[in-house]
Design an enzyme around this catalytic site. Sequence first.
Site, PDB file in Angstrom:
ATOM      1  N   GLU A   1       0.847  -1.199   0.000  1.00 11.88           N
ATOM      2  CA  GLU A   1       0.000   0.000   0.000  1.00 11.88           C
ATOM      3  C   GLU A   1       0.882   1.248   0.000  1.00 11.88           C
ATOM      4  OE1 GLU A   1      -2.423  -0.206   3.591  1.00 11.88           O
ATOM      5  OE2 GLU A   1      -2.477  -2.399   3.418  1.00 11.88           O
TER       6      GLU A   1
ATOM      7  N   LYS B   1       2.318   4.722   1.405  1.00 11.21           N
ATOM      8  CA  LYS B   1       2.450   5.266   2.764  1.00 11.21           C
ATOM      9  C   LYS B   1       2.121   6.754   2.684  1.00 11.21           C
ATOM     10  CE  LYS B   1       5.632   5.646   6.645  1.00 11.21           C
ATOM     11  NZ  LYS B   1       5.272   7.047   6.883  1.00 11.21           N
TER      12      LYS B   1
ATOM     13  N   ASP C   1       1.371  10.637   3.492  1.00 10.07           N
ATOM     14  CA  ASP C   1       2.023  11.649   4.298  1.00 10.07           C
ATOM     15  C   ASP C   1       0.956  12.637   4.747  1.00 10.07           C
ATOM     16  OD1 ASP C   1       4.036  12.914   5.558  1.00 10.07           O
ATOM     17  OD2 ASP C   1       4.894  13.844   3.774  1.00 10.07           O
TER      18      ASP C   1
ATOM     19  N   TYR D   1      -6.895   2.185   6.169  1.00 12.91           N
ATOM     20  CA  TYR D   1      -6.018   1.083   5.778  1.00 12.91           C
ATOM     21  C   TYR D   1      -5.858   0.003   6.850  1.00 12.91           C
ATOM     22  CZ  TYR D   1      -2.879   4.427   8.081  1.00 12.91           C
ATOM     23  OH  TYR D   1      -2.317   5.320   8.956  1.00 12.91           O
TER      24      TYR D   1
ATOM     25  N   LYS E   1      10.638   3.468   2.791  1.00 10.82           N
ATOM     26  CA  LYS E   1      10.576   4.891   2.444  1.00 10.82           C
ATOM     27  C   LYS E   1      11.235   5.144   1.086  1.00 10.82           C
ATOM     28  CE  LYS E   1       9.356   7.557   5.617  1.00 10.82           C
ATOM     29  NZ  LYS E   1       9.948   7.911   6.871  1.00 10.82           N
TER      30      LYS E   1
ATOM     31  N   CYS F   1      13.893  48.903   3.176  1.00  8.85           N
ATOM     32  CA  CYS F   1      13.582  48.078   2.003  1.00  8.85           C
ATOM     33  C   CYS F   1      14.816  47.968   1.114  1.00  8.85           C
ATOM     34  CB  CYS F   1      12.429  48.709   1.233  1.00  8.85           C
ATOM     35  SG  CYS F   1      12.159  47.947  -0.373  1.00  8.85           S
TER      36      CYS F   1
ATOM     37  N   CYS G   1      13.997  50.062  -2.333  1.00  7.05           N
ATOM     38  CA  CYS G   1      13.804  51.519  -2.409  1.00  7.05           C
ATOM     39  C   CYS G   1      14.339  52.269  -1.200  1.00  7.05           C
ATOM     40  CB  CYS G   1      12.329  51.846  -2.606  1.00  7.05           C
ATOM     41  SG  CYS G   1      11.359  51.568  -1.112  1.00  7.05           S
TER      42      CYS G   1
ATOM     43  N   CYS H   1       7.464  46.615   3.005  1.00  3.74           N
ATOM     44  CA  CYS H   1       7.855  47.952   2.601  1.00  3.74           C
ATOM     45  C   CYS H   1       6.576  48.748   2.407  1.00  3.74           C
ATOM     46  CB  CYS H   1       8.645  47.869   1.288  1.00  3.74           C
ATOM     47  SG  CYS H   1       8.854  49.467   0.502  1.00  3.74           S
TER      48      CYS H   1
ATOM     49  N   CYS I   1       7.413  51.893  -4.396  1.00  2.00           N
ATOM     50  CA  CYS I   1       8.602  51.052  -4.460  1.00  2.00           C
ATOM     51  C   CYS I   1       8.558  50.291  -5.782  1.00  2.00           C
ATOM     52  CB  CYS I   1       8.581  50.075  -3.279  1.00  2.00           C
ATOM     53  SG  CYS I   1       9.913  48.880  -3.284  1.00  2.00           S
TER      54      CYS I   1
HETATM   55 ZN   LIG Z   1      10.582  49.286  -1.090  1.00  2.00          ZN
END
Ligand SMILES: [Zn+2]
Length: 705
Positions: free
Chosen positions: A136, A138, A140, A260, A348, A442, A445, A460, A465
């Site tokens: 089967e 596995k 996640d 399962y 795995k 930033c 800018c 920012c 910008c």
């Molecule tokens: Zn900026």
Amino acid sequence: MPKGSGKLPGNVVPEINVDSISSEEEAEQAVVQLREAIQYHDYRYYTLNNPVISDVKYDKLMSQLQQLEKTYPKLQDPNSPTQRVGGAPLQEFESFEHPAPMQSILSIREESELKTFVETAEKVLAKDETDKYVAEPKYDGASIELVYENGELTVAATRGDGQRGDDITKNARTIKEIPLKLIHPEDSEDSKNKVAPKYPDNLVVRGEIYMKKDEFNAFNKERKQNGEELFANPRNAAAGSLRQLDPSITAQRPLHVFIYQALGLEDQFNTHYEVLQALQEWGFKVNLEETKTCADFEELRTYHQNMEDKRENLNYEIDGVVFKVNDLEKRKELGRRTRNPRWAVAYKFKAQRETTKLLDILVQVGRTGKLTPVAVLDQVNIAGVEVTRASLHNQSEIDSKDIRIGDQVLVERAGDVIPQVVKPIKDVRTGNERCFEMPRDCPVCGTEVVMSEDKKQTHCPNPNCPAQLVGSLTHFASRNAMNIEGLGDKVAEKLVEEGLVEGIADLYELRVEDLVELEKFAEKSAENLIGEIEGSKKASFSNFLYALGISQVGEHVAKLLAKEYANLEALRGASKEDLEGIEGIGPEIATQVKGFFEAKENLEMLKELENIGLKLTNEFAQIKNRPLDGLTFVFTGELEDWTRDEAKDLVEKAGGRATSAVSSKTDYVVAGDNPGSKMAEVENRGIPVMGNNEFRDFLDLNNLI
Ligand SMILES: [Zn+2]
């Protein structure tokens, strides 16, 4: 069901006239029939992917059942299909002790280890069997245990520490693939093909809750648009959704399940594969499509290889395969080690995680102005893909994981998501590693950035910008903002590229001549665009506030602000505390709004916009008498006379609130055609419902139209 057989068993579409039912006895009979029918159609739809009635007929059964449960409250039942929408929120989860420990399976990664597993197993298995093992995927996701008594779901629990988990029954009930009541194979019309006996009185099954990859991506995208934190991968999203204290939130999450395992069925079945088939017949979602029986080492190895090849193309995350000895008696002979059974192994796939060096941390500025730290990695191959960049999310995450530049870090790759830095390997630090701080200004800018108190959001605040100008322009022009038709991504990019627009206010300086000089811009469309821009000067105050693209200020918050403050001047004078005092505005939003109006660049931009002669109107200020003050509306389905947005606007202008989810605060539901699944909750709560015409009368009565 064979097509055209023309024979439906009595319970598939019961003939019930709800209005003619006059006694509780009759009602009870009808309720039982309806629940059985709905349960059967859920099974056809969710478990078998093979529905036999139309959605319309199904909805009719559901609404009949809701009507009866409402009229005869004694007949209500937590396992009724009407309860899928969730219930009242919990304060905390109760703990649940598993009937038997949820222990892990031995994980292996090498072929030699698989060989050892097979050699051990084959000491007790007959040589010539062809289905010695069951293979089967596995999954996640998040493990779940479901307990059924006399065929009814009584408890659902998370794995927890293996001994005790959280009781999440209310949440599990909202997951449509989890049967609330089990099916007796003989009840269904094609019972001659069935092999399973009736389910036992006490049944415990286990499986995995997961989010499909495409649904996860859409879900995360929506969260991003709402300014909510993103989930790193579908597993976290599934686990997080399962552990919501408010089941109505879980109900909205796209969750699925694969079952399962079942406990204690050795007396009824010879093999695991038969158990899986029986589980499906009892109504569980079992992934028989990808489950195979295998004869020997060679077949197991091939299955592992095939699944690894298929992995990227599956719509759910798997991180390996599980092999189990099929014969339940033989399992007993094999017994267990201290921590896990000898009859099963998890093989795995190649690691989706690798370690590498974190060379540097870059800061990217996105189109919304959001600053995101990005890990620059020493190139590393993770499960076949070269990785040089990984997401670090935000300062808070870097601090809490104590990630430093120069660290060896564990990096994880999952599906389509950008690789993530899981954690630093602190043991191998040399002392030369450096801590990281988000820049104060930033990087594009130079404007001072605004960071939220929890350090999870940095942005920012300068709408001009360059990194975010194009995004700001298209947002400014979007339909629910200034509604400037014809100013989409491509045009905005061109305007910025050609230097015609360096800030939002420049839009209003554009002339037809400027535009026709641009490539592929016909005179007619240039005129139209200029006309649209001119027309947008008369936008409403709340649309304008939304258009400014202040972080965390969506349409709803913009309206809250416009209701409280008559104009820009008044809003600008508001303190953070003033803002927090508005219902629906928390400290995060208040910080962002205040920060926006404190940034020098923004004040300059607003001044420029005022200078060009915006004629904003505050739609809330105009209505002195707000007849719908304090009332909350939910709109669903299509109305004849208004679009959803128009109807919401009418209500909000009169002081009312329009929300999308039905809750205890909902005063009215306005339902048009095809109202959808919300109606179940509406009927449950007994909220008054208006149709198109009633809503028109209602507005008329309140002098709103
Ligand atoms: Zn900026």
